[in-house]
Design a protein around this motif. Sequence first.
Motif, PDB file in Angstrom:
ATOM      1  N   LYS A   3     -10.098   2.541  -3.942  1.00  0.00           N
ATOM      2  CA  LYS A   3     -11.184   3.091  -3.124  1.00  0.00           C
ATOM      3  C   LYS A   3     -12.360   3.512  -3.991  1.00  0.00           C
ATOM      4  O   LYS A   3     -13.510   3.472  -3.555  1.00  0.00           O
ATOM      5  CB  LYS A   3     -10.657   4.275  -2.311  1.00  0.00           C
ATOM      6  CG  LYS A   3      -9.744   3.833  -1.159  1.00  0.00           C
ATOM      7  CD  LYS A   3      -9.260   5.009  -0.344  1.00  0.00           C
ATOM      8  CE  LYS A   3      -8.404   4.512   0.844  1.00  0.00           C
ATOM      9  NZ  LYS A   3      -7.900   5.617   1.660  1.00  0.00           N
ATOM     10  N   VAL A  52      -4.003   2.909  -4.591  1.00  0.00           N
ATOM     11  CA  VAL A  52      -4.890   2.902  -3.427  1.00  0.00           C
ATOM     12  C   VAL A  52      -6.122   3.749  -3.700  1.00  0.00           C
ATOM     13  O   VAL A  52      -7.263   3.352  -3.425  1.00  0.00           O
ATOM     14  CB  VAL A  52      -4.149   3.422  -2.168  1.00  0.00           C
ATOM     15  CG1 VAL A  52      -5.146   3.651  -1.023  1.00  0.00           C
ATOM     16  CG2 VAL A  52      -3.066   2.448  -1.737  1.00  0.00           C
ATOM     17  N   LEU A  77      -7.808  -0.938   3.164  1.00  0.00           N
ATOM     18  CA  LEU A  77      -8.306   0.003   2.157  1.00  0.00           C
ATOM     19  C   LEU A  77      -9.650   0.588   2.530  1.00  0.00           C
ATOM     20  O   LEU A  77     -10.214   1.417   1.821  1.00  0.00           O
ATOM     21  CB  LEU A  77      -8.406  -0.689   0.785  1.00  0.00           C
ATOM     22  CG  LEU A  77      -7.067  -1.137   0.145  1.00  0.00           C
ATOM     23  CD1 LEU A  77      -7.345  -1.910  -1.152  1.00  0.00           C
ATOM     24  CD2 LEU A  77      -6.167   0.057  -0.137  1.00  0.00           C
ATOM     25  N   ILE A 123       0.837  -1.210   0.000  1.00  0.00           N
ATOM     26  CA  ILE A 123       0.000   0.000   0.000  1.00  0.00           C
ATOM     27  C   ILE A 123       0.869   1.255   0.000  1.00  0.00           C
ATOM     28  O   ILE A 123       0.604   2.221  -0.734  1.00  0.00           O
ATOM     29  CB  ILE A 123      -0.950  -0.009   1.217  1.00  0.00           C
ATOM     30  CG1 ILE A 123      -2.064  -1.054   1.000  1.00  0.00           C
ATOM     31  CG2 ILE A 123      -1.574   1.370   1.451  1.00  0.00           C
ATOM     32  CD1 ILE A 123      -2.990  -1.233   2.181  1.00  0.00           C
TER      33      ILE A 123
END
Length: 504
Positions: A468, A464, A502, A457
């Motif tokens: 999302k 990332v 996440l 990450i």
Amino acid sequence: MLDHLAFEAPKVARIAGAKEDWELVIGMEVHAQVSSNAKLFSGASTTFGAEPNSNVAFVDAAMPGMLPVINEYCVEQAVRTGLGLKAGINLVSAFDRKNYFYPDLPQGYQISQLYHPIVGEGEVIVDMGPGVARRVRIERIHLEQDAGKSIHDMDPNMSFVDLNRTGVALMEIVSRPDIRGPEEAAAYVAKLRQILRYLGTCDGNMQNGNLRADVNVSVCRPGDYERYQETQDFAHLGTRCEIKNMNSMRFIQAAIDVEARRQIAILEDGGEIVQETRLYDPDKNETRSMRSKEEAHDYRYFPCPDLLPLEIEQAWVDDIAKGLPELPDEKKARFVKSFGLSEYDAGVLTADVEAAHYFEAVAEGNDGKLAANWVINELFGRLKKDSAEIADSPVSPAQLGGIVALIAKGDISGKIAKDLFEIVYTEGGDPAEIVEARGMKQVTDTGAIEAAVDAVIAENPAQVEKAKQNPKLAGWFVGQVMKATGGKANPKAVNEIVAAKLGL
């Protein structure tokens, strides 16, 4: 026990002629060589592939004064077969002489059973799909001796005779005309072969001639078969022709189709079908006449004077019945119920008796569905690739069971298991010891997995943000973590930790 009434009969296929539609009617006479070390009336060996004329006793060669002596084990095998087909066993049966003259029949007659067979009416349930099956009635099973083999391609001017098969015990399994299409005919032979192999009464080797079928084919107009069923009057059905000595499921289907179309063409042209014996030529995909079909009186049958009527006791039959193995339909139903398998997977695993035994050994103490998945997909797939049989498997049930147990315990992932299977398949060894020695155990320490997830990450902030926005992209992070851990991280734990990190 299974109830055939729970099945729906398959739809009858119709063949379109030039003028009208027709339906097929098929009956089968399957000749199954009895699994026995000795012949039906002599102690000569039945070993396949021996030197020509080396497995021949005096009685087989019809030497003067030689008398047949019945092989009790062959009788037992016939009774076992009858019981396996849910047929009636006749406590009194008798042998007859079927007279015809051919170079590979030294006696000038075949000892058979016409009037009083050892086994009466039974049935075979032929699966044609989920919940769909054809019930094929067995009319009779009789014992008889095989003839020899004429060889015509070793010399341009002469034929040779090998008497090794002469006198070998055969079971002739005669069906009623209940089969209605080529696929059903092949499926019937396959199911019968499966049952015989489970019973251990015939090895079913069609290439060696140990199982071969004579196929009786006729055609009728729609509605005629139903009238036959109501009256049992064969006059409602068309004249049949017999296609002799079929030893391939594929050729059985092709021969039925081409013979049916031949008969339809003749009938629609105003001709009549002549009852005869025909041969199928796979190269030309046609049937050709062999001889006019003989009736019983043409063979001048009469009771064999050298053999007394065969009398067996009910207690003996009952003892044989007690020793019957679990048969395919019952085993398939049990696999579905006990292991939670689908009908399809249970059918694949019970198709062959050795495969069924192998699976049960793998599943013992393991998750049945997981065991089935590995047997069907990994083992069967690899054996097929290598053109090998289950008996030749380099991976034992104990070894494959060990792999399945390691997966279930979480010691290895599915991906590691595939690598482990390959090692065991090619090199052998104990799966658990291989995992320890080669450091193949999957990482289940959530702390170590969490650290790997954090690293991925941190290195990919842009990805990332995308994940999302589109949660499906979380799979990319899972793949990167698996790659970073050499595929050893527990996939379930990785998925859970990635989703949490996440915020998905």
